[in-house]
Design a protein around this motif. Structure first.
Motif, mmCIF file in Angstrom:
data_model
loop_
_atom_site.group_PDB
_atom_site.id
_atom_site.type_symbol
_atom_site.label_atom_id
_atom_site.label_comp_id
_atom_site.label_asym_id
_atom_site.label_seq_id
_atom_site.Cartn_x
_atom_site.Cartn_y
_atom_site.Cartn_z
ATOM 1 N N ALA A 188 38.687 -69.770 64.416
ATOM 2 C CA ALA A 188 38.107 -70.156 65.857
ATOM 3 C C ALA A 188 39.040 -71.229 66.637
ATOM 4 N N GLY A 189 40.358 -70.680 66.622
ATOM 5 C CA GLY A 189 41.439 -71.106 67.485
ATOM 6 C C GLY A 189 41.592 -70.812 68.655
ATOM 7 N N SER A 190 42.570 -71.090 69.410
ATOM 8 C CA SER A 190 42.671 -70.628 70.949
ATOM 9 C C SER A 190 42.117 -69.048 71.180
ATOM 10 N N VAL A 191 43.082 -68.214 70.160
ATOM 11 C CA VAL A 191 42.579 -66.785 70.390
ATOM 12 C C VAL A 191 41.397 -66.476 70.203
ATOM 13 N N GLY A 192 40.955 -66.926 68.885
ATOM 14 C CA GLY A 192 39.550 -66.455 68.596
ATOM 15 C C GLY A 192 38.382 -66.997 69.447
ATOM 16 N N PHE A 225 35.057 -69.432 60.160
ATOM 17 C CA PHE A 225 35.709 -70.452 59.762
ATOM 18 C C PHE A 225 35.990 -71.054 58.726
ATOM 19 N N ARG A 226 36.963 -71.988 58.417
ATOM 20 C CA ARG A 226 37.553 -72.308 57.076
ATOM 21 C C ARG A 226 36.334 -73.241 56.585
ATOM 22 N N ARG A 227 35.763 -74.075 57.501
ATOM 23 C CA ARG A 227 34.990 -75.135 56.976
ATOM 24 C C ARG A 227 33.968 -75.210 58.074
ATOM 25 N N ASN A 228 32.802 -75.933 57.632
ATOM 26 C CA ASN A 228 31.455 -75.778 58.404
ATOM 27 C C ASN A 228 31.878 -76.439 59.724
ATOM 28 N N TYR A 243 51.294 -67.355 59.543
ATOM 29 C CA TYR A 243 51.417 -67.475 58.069
ATOM 30 C C TYR A 243 50.013 -67.479 57.658
ATOM 31 N N ASP A 244 49.134 -67.791 57.898
ATOM 32 C CA ASP A 244 47.658 -67.799 57.626
ATOM 33 C C ASP A 244 47.117 -66.263 57.532
ATOM 34 N N ALA A 245 47.599 -65.605 58.350
ATOM 35 C CA ALA A 245 47.459 -63.928 58.449
ATOM 36 C C ALA A 245 47.767 -63.328 57.196
ATOM 37 N N GLN A 278 49.029 -61.667 66.467
ATOM 38 C CA GLN A 278 50.062 -62.434 66.149
ATOM 39 C C GLN A 278 51.350 -61.890 66.848
ATOM 40 N N ASN A 279 51.868 -63.066 67.262
ATOM 41 C CA ASN A 279 53.228 -62.765 67.974
ATOM 42 C C ASN A 279 54.328 -62.573 66.842
ATOM 43 N N GLY A 280 55.575 -61.894 67.420
ATOM 44 C CA GLY A 280 56.682 -61.819 66.162
ATOM 45 C C GLY A 280 56.484 -60.418 65.450
ATOM 46 N N LEU A 317 48.711 -57.005 71.935
ATOM 47 C CA LEU A 317 49.772 -58.030 72.298
ATOM 48 C C LEU A 317 49.032 -58.693 73.462
ATOM 49 N N LEU A 318 48.786 -59.846 73.330
ATOM 50 C CA LEU A 318 47.826 -60.712 74.195
ATOM 51 C C LEU A 318 48.882 -61.451 75.199
ATOM 52 N N ASN A 319 49.051 -61.101 76.375
ATOM 53 C CA ASN A 319 49.759 -62.007 77.477
ATOM 54 C C ASN A 319 49.054 -62.862 78.202
ATOM 55 N N HIS A 320 48.241 -63.719 77.398
ATOM 56 C CA HIS A 320 47.269 -64.552 78.125
ATOM 57 C C HIS A 320 47.593 -65.976 77.485
ATOM 58 N N GLY A 321 47.426 -67.193 78.153
ATOM 59 C CA GLY A 321 47.627 -68.432 77.642
ATOM 60 C C GLY A 321 46.337 -69.027 77.598
ATOM 61 N N ILE A 322 46.217 -69.506 76.031
ATOM 62 C CA ILE A 322 44.942 -70.299 75.763
ATOM 63 C C ILE A 322 45.263 -71.658 74.982
ATOM 64 N N ALA A 323 44.782 -72.790 75.170
ATOM 65 C CA ALA A 323 45.163 -73.870 74.460
ATOM 66 C C ALA A 323 44.073 -75.017 74.124
ATOM 67 N N THR A 335 55.574 -74.146 62.415
ATOM 68 C CA THR A 335 55.875 -73.164 63.577
ATOM 69 C C THR A 335 55.891 -71.711 63.075
ATOM 70 N N GLU A 336 55.754 -70.799 63.858
ATOM 71 C CA GLU A 336 55.770 -69.536 63.593
ATOM 72 C C GLU A 336 57.127 -68.804 63.698
ATOM 73 N N ILE A 337 58.327 -69.790 63.473
ATOM 74 C CA ILE A 337 59.798 -69.456 63.548
ATOM 75 C C ILE A 337 60.195 -68.281 62.501
HETATM 76 N N1 LIG Z 1 47.479 -69.326 72.009
HETATM 77 C C1 LIG Z 1 47.851 -68.459 72.832
HETATM 78 O O1 LIG Z 1 47.646 -68.469 74.014
HETATM 79 C C2 LIG Z 1 48.252 -66.919 72.042
HETATM 80 C C3 LIG Z 1 48.564 -65.861 73.160
HETATM 81 C C4 LIG Z 1 49.168 -64.702 72.353
HETATM 82 C C5 LIG Z 1 49.389 -64.614 71.096
HETATM 83 N N2 LIG Z 1 48.824 -65.748 70.385
HETATM 84 C C6 LIG Z 1 49.041 -65.565 68.956
HETATM 85 O O2 LIG Z 1 47.785 -65.505 68.281
HETATM 86 C C7 LIG Z 1 47.858 -66.209 66.865
HETATM 87 C C8 LIG Z 1 46.846 -67.332 66.926
HETATM 88 O O3 LIG Z 1 47.448 -68.207 67.725
HETATM 89 P P1 LIG Z 1 46.322 -69.431 68.222
HETATM 90 O O4 LIG Z 1 46.802 -69.987 69.397
HETATM 91 O O5 LIG Z 1 45.007 -69.140 68.490
HETATM 92 O O6 LIG Z 1 46.422 -70.530 67.015
HETATM 93 P P2 LIG Z 1 45.299 -71.667 66.646
HETATM 94 O O7 LIG Z 1 44.835 -72.214 67.682
HETATM 95 O O8 LIG Z 1 46.098 -72.511 65.763
HETATM 96 O O9 LIG Z 1 44.148 -71.053 65.769
HETATM 97 C C9 LIG Z 1 44.199 -70.433 64.839
HETATM 98 C C10 LIG Z 1 42.936 -70.846 63.946
HETATM 99 O O10 LIG Z 1 42.757 -69.963 62.725
HETATM 100 C C11 LIG Z 1 42.066 -70.746 61.600
HETATM 101 N N3 LIG Z 1 42.239 -70.130 60.377
HETATM 102 C C12 LIG Z 1 43.364 -70.097 59.597
HETATM 103 N N4 LIG Z 1 43.256 -69.570 58.432
HETATM 104 C C13 LIG Z 1 41.911 -69.458 58.450
HETATM 105 C C14 LIG Z 1 40.800 -68.834 57.308
HETATM 106 N N5 LIG Z 1 41.390 -68.391 56.384
HETATM 107 N N6 LIG Z 1 39.636 -68.687 57.822
HETATM 108 C C15 LIG Z 1 39.200 -68.993 58.960
HETATM 109 N N7 LIG Z 1 39.851 -69.613 60.017
HETATM 110 C C16 LIG Z 1 41.432 -69.884 59.723
HETATM 111 C C17 LIG Z 1 42.513 -72.188 61.924
HETATM 112 O O11 LIG Z 1 41.364 -72.820 61.552
HETATM 113 P P3 LIG Z 1 41.901 -74.466 61.118
HETATM 114 O O12 LIG Z 1 41.423 -75.264 62.345
HETATM 115 O O13 LIG Z 1 40.900 -74.802 60.102
HETATM 116 O O14 LIG Z 1 43.371 -74.498 60.963
HETATM 117 C C18 LIG Z 1 42.649 -72.268 63.398
HETATM 118 O O15 LIG Z 1 41.388 -72.575 64.198
HETATM 119 C C19 LIG Z 1 49.261 -66.640 66.837
HETATM 120 O O16 LIG Z 1 50.067 -65.930 65.995
HETATM 121 C C20 LIG Z 1 49.858 -66.747 68.049
HETATM 122 O O17 LIG Z 1 51.347 -66.495 68.175
HETATM 123 C C21 LIG Z 1 48.526 -66.947 70.770
#
Ligand SMILES: NC(=O)c1ccc[n+]([C@@H]2O[C@H](COP(=O)([O-])OP(=O)(O)OC[C@H]3O[C@@H](n4cnc5c(N)ncnc54)[C@H](OP(=O)(O)O)[C@@H]3O)[C@@H](O)[C@H]2O)c1
Length: 304
Positions: free
Chosen positions: A11-15, A33-36, A79-81, A102-104, A124-130, A265-267
């Motif tokens: 449940a981060g930016s992309v989720g 989610f990882r936690r409640n 790295y979590d994936a 995931q990128n990369g 391949l998501l060409n959108h920006g979410i933060a 980082t995802e380097i």
């Molecule tokens: N954001 C963008 O604009 C964008 C655009 C294109 C591609 N991407 C790619 O999309 C991927 C995700 O990016 P993001 O920006 O969404 O990252 P993010 O905001 O860090 O979100 C990742 C989420 O995954 C959760 N998570 C990790 N392991 C988990 C598990 N085992 N079970 C449940 N939840 C878990 C994390 O939870 P915790 O909060 O508990 O750590 C965090 O909420 C990356 O590889 C990125 O390169 C991102």
């Protein structure tokens, strides 16, 4: 057929963004989610609209509750994936398809090996979410994105998944590889350079040493490594880097933000992967390797 039951892991930016896209189609996915988490989650747009998301919360450890879905989207960092792929591969699942965002490099290849290439799809998501506040995310817009599988693996659900997420301006491609490597070029220049120089994306075009020397050399190496692996990029990578750096000039890259807030980082999956893929063919990608170690050094400085 019919994909009805969808789980989104992370449940981060992309989720959160993909949950919003499904909500707009009147669908309510399971969000893993990882936690409640008790609080409600919101997505804002640049026009100031704010949406409260609808989802069924599930804990990651309750595998049987989400690995029974028709479609599982893995929306975590690379790295979590990697860990999630291992967890899934040790269980029997009814899932028809897994979508990775995931990128990369490396995640899709790893997933294809362990979960079966016919079940794997990349968006391949060409959108920006933060994330802009606790449980509040901002979608700052985006453009043409791509969906497809690895070459030689036919996934019967690509069109259906495309339709579910069509709001993303998605194009179905037969072979996702050339598009992944093109996006890799963009990420391999903009992400480490902005993280090392601690600047916005526009530094890539404003700084002559980056624009005319570093960026060109990084792209040349990626083109060479792609070529050794039989992949032809669909566009000139350097021109693509310059286009994206212009378009997103005012943004801070995710790698810049990760370093700033002392997060991993995802380097390893970006410049690190270029180095790895080069060495497999006896090629040394020295500019990518240097950027890789500089970002690793910044990461180490952070946790030290
Ligand atoms: N954001 C963008 O604009 C964008 C655009 C294109 C591609 N991407 C790619 O999309 C991927 C995700 O990016 P993001 O920006 O969404 O990252 P993010 O905001 O860090 O979100 C990742 C989420 O995954 C959760 N998570 C990790 N392991 C988990 C598990 N085992 N079970 C449940 N939840 C878990 C994390 O939870 P915790 O909060 O508990 O750590 C965090 O909420 C990356 O590889 C990125 O390169 C991102």
């Amino acid at each position: 057929m019919g994909i009805r039951d969808i789980s989104i892991v992370g449940a981060g930016s992309v989720g959160v963004f993909l949950t919003y896209i499904l909500n707009k189609r009147s669908m309510t996915p399971k969000l893993i989610f990882r936690r409640n988490v008790e609080e409600r989650i919101f997505l804002k747009t640049l026009s100031g609209d704010e949406f409260q998301l609808r989802y069924k919360p599930i804990l990651y450890k309750d595998f049987n509750k989400w690995l029974s879905s028709d479609l599982v989207v893995i929306a975590t960092k690379a790295y979590d994936a990697e860990k999630i792929i291992d967890d899934i591969s040790n269980r029997s699942v009814d899932v028809k398809s897994f979508v990775f965002v995931q990128n990369g490099l490396k995640i899709l290849e790893n997933a294809a090996d362990k979960l079966g290439s016919e079940k794997i799809i990349q968006i391949l998501l060409n959108h920006g979410i933060a994330k802009v506040d606790k449980n509040v995310f901002l979608w700052s817009g985006g453009g043409r994105s791509y969906i497809g599988a690895l070459p030689g693996s036919s996934n019967p659900y690509v069109e259906e998944i495309h339709d579910l997420f069509s709001e993303l301006d998605l194009e179905v491609v037969n072979d996702i590889q050339p598009y992944r490597w093109l996006k890799l070029s963009v990420n391999a220049v903009i992400n480490p350079i902005t993280a090392i120089l601690e600047d916005k994306n526009r530094v890539v075009i404003d700084n002559i040493f980056v624009r005319e020397f570093l960026a060109r050399r990084i792209c040349k190496e990626i083109e060479a490594v792609a070529d050794l692996h039989g992949i032809n990029l669909p566009k000139d990578p350097y021109e693509e880097v310059i286009r994206v750096a212009k378009e997103t000039g005012n943004n801070y890259s995710s790698m810049y933000m990760d370093i700033r807030y002392c997060r991993r980082t995802e380097i390893d999956y970006i410049n690190g992967a270029v180095v790895e893929y080069g060495l497999r063919k006896g090629y040394k990608a020295l500019f990518n390797e240097t950027l890789y170690y500089l970002v690793k050094a910044k990461e180490a400085k952070c946790v030290a």
